[in-house]
Design a protein around this motif. Structure first.
Motif, mmCIF file in Angstrom:
data_model
loop_
_atom_site.group_PDB
_atom_site.id
_atom_site.type_symbol
_atom_site.label_atom_id
_atom_site.label_comp_id
_atom_site.label_asym_id
_atom_site.label_seq_id
_atom_site.Cartn_x
_atom_site.Cartn_y
_atom_site.Cartn_z
ATOM 1 N N ASP A 83 0.826 -1.210 0.000
ATOM 2 C CA ASP A 83 0.000 0.000 0.000
ATOM 3 C C ASP A 83 0.858 1.257 0.000
ATOM 4 O O ASP A 83 0.567 2.217 -0.713
ATOM 5 N N GLU A 84 1.938 1.235 0.772
ATOM 6 C CA GLU A 84 2.839 2.388 0.802
ATOM 7 C C GLU A 84 3.589 2.526 -0.524
ATOM 8 O O GLU A 84 3.810 3.645 -1.000
ATOM 9 N N ALA A 85 3.951 1.408 -1.123
ATOM 10 C CA ALA A 85 4.616 1.450 -2.429
ATOM 11 C C ALA A 85 3.679 2.042 -3.472
ATOM 12 O O ALA A 85 4.082 2.914 -4.259
ATOM 13 N N ILE A 86 2.436 1.590 -3.482
ATOM 14 C CA ILE A 86 1.456 2.094 -4.452
ATOM 15 C C ILE A 86 1.273 3.596 -4.283
ATOM 16 O O ILE A 86 1.290 4.353 -5.257
ATOM 17 N N GLU A 87 1.118 4.033 -3.058
ATOM 18 C CA GLU A 87 0.949 5.467 -2.792
ATOM 19 C C GLU A 87 2.158 6.261 -3.286
ATOM 20 O O GLU A 87 2.013 7.325 -3.893
ATOM 21 N N THR A 88 3.346 5.729 -3.058
ATOM 22 C CA THR A 88 4.571 6.420 -3.469
ATOM 23 C C THR A 88 4.684 6.489 -4.990
ATOM 24 O O THR A 88 5.011 7.545 -5.550
ATOM 25 N N PHE A 89 4.408 5.382 -5.689
ATOM 26 C CA PHE A 89 4.470 5.404 -7.152
ATOM 27 C C PHE A 89 3.407 6.350 -7.727
ATOM 28 O O PHE A 89 3.662 7.059 -8.702
ATOM 29 N N ARG A 90 2.237 6.370 -7.116
ATOM 30 C CA ARG A 90 1.181 7.272 -7.593
ATOM 31 C C ARG A 90 1.573 8.733 -7.407
ATOM 32 O O ARG A 90 1.270 9.573 -8.243
ATOM 33 N N LYS A 91 2.265 9.045 -6.321
ATOM 34 C CA LYS A 91 2.754 10.413 -6.110
ATOM 35 C C LYS A 91 3.758 10.789 -7.193
ATOM 36 O O LYS A 91 3.741 11.908 -7.699
ATOM 37 N N ALA A 92 4.630 9.849 -7.537
ATOM 38 C CA ALA A 92 5.603 10.116 -8.605
ATOM 39 C C ALA A 92 4.878 10.424 -9.910
ATOM 40 O O ALA A 92 5.286 11.320 -10.664
#
Length: 93
Positions: free
Chosen positions: A14-23
């Motif tokens: 979930d944290e990875a997804i959020e981080t990639f989406r921010k990028a």
């Protein structure tokens, strides 16, 4: 990207997804973020979203080659294999 990858390899999807989406908010057509997001969605059990990201990858680069992309990943082979398996499940070729 590095932070998202670290979260992914730690199983913190979930944290990875959020981080990639921010990028992607900063650069929506950034291919590595789209590819990483597709694979992470698969690992998180979110296959419909993974297929949607895979479609975005092929929209951005209609000649996308998973084999070519995998050769560029600077990780140990088991991590590359895990990523390729997830990307294939997302629909990347």
């Amino acid at each position: 990207m590095n932070l998202g990858g670290a979260y992914r390899f730690l199983g913190r999807y979930d944290e990875a997804i959020e981080t990639f989406r921010k990028a992607l908010q900063f650069q929506p057509d950034y291919l590595p973020a789209r590819v990483s997001l597709a694979g992470t969605y698969v690992l998180a059990g979110r296959e419909e979203e993974a297929r949607s990201e895979a479609a975005e990858v092929t929209r951005i680069d209609p000649q996308f080659s998973l084999e070519r992309y995998a050769r560029m990943i600077p990780f140990r082979q088991p991590l590359v294999d895990e990523s390729v398996k997830a990307w294939r499940k997302a629909g990347l070729k």
